[in-house]
Motif scaffolding. Structure first.
Motif, PDB file in Angstrom:
ATOM      1  N   UNK A   1       0.832  -1.210   0.000  1.00 24.05           N
ATOM      2  CA  UNK A   1       0.000   0.000   0.000  1.00 24.05           C
ATOM      3  C   UNK A   1       0.865   1.258   0.000  1.00 24.05           C
ATOM      4  N   UNK A   2       1.949   1.218   0.745  1.00 24.15           N
ATOM      5  CA  UNK A   2       2.829   2.393   0.802  1.00 24.15           C
ATOM      6  C   UNK A   2       3.371   2.701  -0.596  1.00 24.15           C
ATOM      7  N   UNK A   3       3.710   1.653  -1.352  1.00 25.91           N
ATOM      8  CA  UNK A   3       4.201   1.874  -2.717  1.00 25.91           C
ATOM      9  C   UNK A   3       3.106   2.479  -3.597  1.00 25.91           C
ATOM     10  N   UNK A   4       1.866   2.003  -3.434  1.00 24.81           N
ATOM     11  CA  UNK A   4       0.771   2.553  -4.235  1.00 24.81           C
ATOM     12  C   UNK A   4       0.462   3.987  -3.807  1.00 24.81           C
ATOM     13  N   UNK A   5       0.552   4.243  -2.513  1.00 26.88           N
ATOM     14  CA  UNK A   5       0.308   5.602  -2.008  1.00 26.88           C
ATOM     15  C   UNK A   5       1.359   6.574  -2.526  1.00 26.88           C
ATOM     16  N   UNK A   6       2.594   6.082  -2.657  1.00 30.88           N
ATOM     17  CA  UNK A   6       3.673   6.958  -3.127  1.00 30.88           C
ATOM     18  C   UNK A   6       3.425   7.398  -4.571  1.00 30.88           C
TER      19      UNK A   6
END
Lengths: 332, 332
Positions: free
Chosen positions: B274-279
């Motif tokens: 999720x952090x990668x998608x949020x970035x």
């Protein structure tokens, strides 16, 4: 009388509905979104023109329903992030109420269309229905258990931003391979442009601007390269609608929006994709029934109609549920 | 008193709940699914044992709630396609009612767990919640607007059969690349087996039978090859949960089932995805909040608890909605 208004990126359309939800008047204008004031002025003029055609005086209109792209707060009539209309945050409902002196109800356009598609089904309507818009973007309006479902933040049905191909094209949202980047109008136009630039043998080489419409026209006329694109769109969209059925267990999917203008030719590619999935899987055979899929009636503005239905519901002319209550009966 | 019963593929667990939904007794047995009669007999014995522990007499039990895998018809208590329990079609509710002389309510196990997770949230519960089971299969139970959502044919939330990798592994359902074939327990075990057979350098080479649990243990101990598998599972599951958020706009996702036994280590891989998608995406930043994700409490049987809550609702001990009504109050 009730008004249903569709404020789209290119045109604004108003219909006048009688208490039985039959259309009595109709008007269309180009949308002028230079400023919010222009937008409201254009909406008011379109409504007045439709009322004149219907022979309806201002005092006869009980409610105006509005469908508009973007995030809508139905309680307040505020519209946010309607990028194509240059509205970041605007109290559209209040502005129209002041201009028209008639109460207004505002809803996201795809949700309004879902309500219209549900109500069009009449008494035998599927109580779980998705209206899927395939146009500049892709999103779904959902009727679950006979009621419009909006989600916790009004974002339910934003299926256009489901990541479908993790290494796919860059989306406006910043992610890669969102469904929109594979099947929406601009994506189809881009794929058409790409085959032209690659020098492939296609009638699209002779087209001026390459639009999704041009790609579908070429494919329908038998152009192999264009057909490859439209088949790919059908496969990807078929898979996305399969996922939608698995997620919501809807009984009916109504497809609308610009790209569906290609009609049965557009739909057949999705049906072929479903047939391939059905051939493989017993579960798919049980759940993906081809007759679930249908297109909105050609020439019918489902957003304006659905906005009119929402107005009728808000004015308590009709019940919010098409089942278990007299259909289209004036109750006040 | 109320009974919550979880009939699983390997064990059957019963809890006794008082009117405030606090556990007063508890019993577990191995599931004997040789015949439906054995299954019912085992369920009855487990219930009686839990009642004895709680000091509850038969006349004090108002209702039994049952959670069981497969397709359940809650109106009739009929269970279909519970393959692991060798039930193709069986009137479980009626059989238990006859044996116990107490009314029963039967629901699919993942849906029961969703009700349990929702009720556990108390007054401040998210009104839109998904309980996602990651075990032998993958599926979601959905609470939408504070109510259990089942879909038109009781198939809503069957996200395990969403086609995620069109050229992926063959699924039991006949399709290729269903989510289950990529992140469920047997899929993780298969991937562990594959790296062993490929001769990769991993502690899994020393494991006897390779299970999902063994893969997570190896990964948690720093084994690079196992870690590659668990990261891949986190990425795929993160994307599936992203799609779930975009579809339903839920505020909370509760994860349960065998594979989640790896606890925070399991969850962290999803959070990284999720952090990668949020970035990448502003939309993902707005919608995918890491605090939405949580695990069921270790050692708590959410299926049995949720089944007990459903029993309480059916007996009108509590309202079906956690909001807007006295929480956990006996009303009859």
């Amino acid at each position: 009388m009730l008004i249903g208004l569709d404020i789209g990126g290119t045109k604004t359309e108003a219909i006048v509905l009688d208490p039985a939800l039959h259309a009595r008047g109709h008007a269309t204008r180009s949308t002028n979104s230079r400023t919010p004031a222009h937008l409201v002025e254009g909406a008011v003029q379109t409504i007045l023109e439709a009322m004149e055609q219907a022979g309806a005086a201002r005092g006869q209109v009980a409610m105006v329903g509005v469908g508009i792209p973007g995030q809508v707060e139905p309680e307040t009539g505020e519209v946010r992030l309607a990028v194509n209309l240059h509205l970041t945050a605007f109290p559209l409902g209040a502005a129209l109420e002041e201009a028209l002196q008639v109460p207004c109800r505002v809803e996201n356009d795809v949700r309004a269309a879902a309500v219209g598609a549900y109500r069009s089904g009449g008494r035998g309507a599927a109580r779980n229905l998705a209206y899927v818009n395939v146009g500049t973007g892709v999103s779904a309006g959902l009727i679950l258990e006979g009621k419009l479902y909006r989600g916790a933040h009004g974002m339910a049905g934003e299926i256009g931003h489901i990541i479908t191909e993790p290494d796919g094209p860059l989306c406006n949202c910043g992610a890669r391979g969102c469904l929109e980047t594979l099947v929406a109008g601009p994506a189809i136009a881009r794929m058409g442009q790409e085959v032209v630039e690659a020098g492939e043998e296609t009638v699209l080489q002779n087209a001026g601007t390459i639009t999704a419409e041009a790609v579908y026209e070429a494919a329908a006329s038998g152009d192999g390269v264009a057909l490859r694109i439209t088949e790919q769109v059908g496969t990807t969209l078929g898979r996305a609608l399969h996922a939608l059925v698995m997620s919501y267990d809807v009984e009916r999917i109504v497809l609308g929006g610009g790209v569906t203008g290609a009609g049965e030719f557009f739909l057949e590619a999705i049906r072929r994709a479903w047939a391939r999935e059905r051939a493989q899987s017993a579960l798919a055979r049980a759940l993906l029934r081809p007759e679930m899929l249908c297109l909105t009636e050609q020439g019918r503005n489902m957003v304006a109609y659905g906005a009119g239905v929402l107005a009728a519901e808000a004015a308590r002319y009709v019940s919010a549920s098409a089942d278990g209550s007299p259909f289209l009966t004036q109750t006040s």
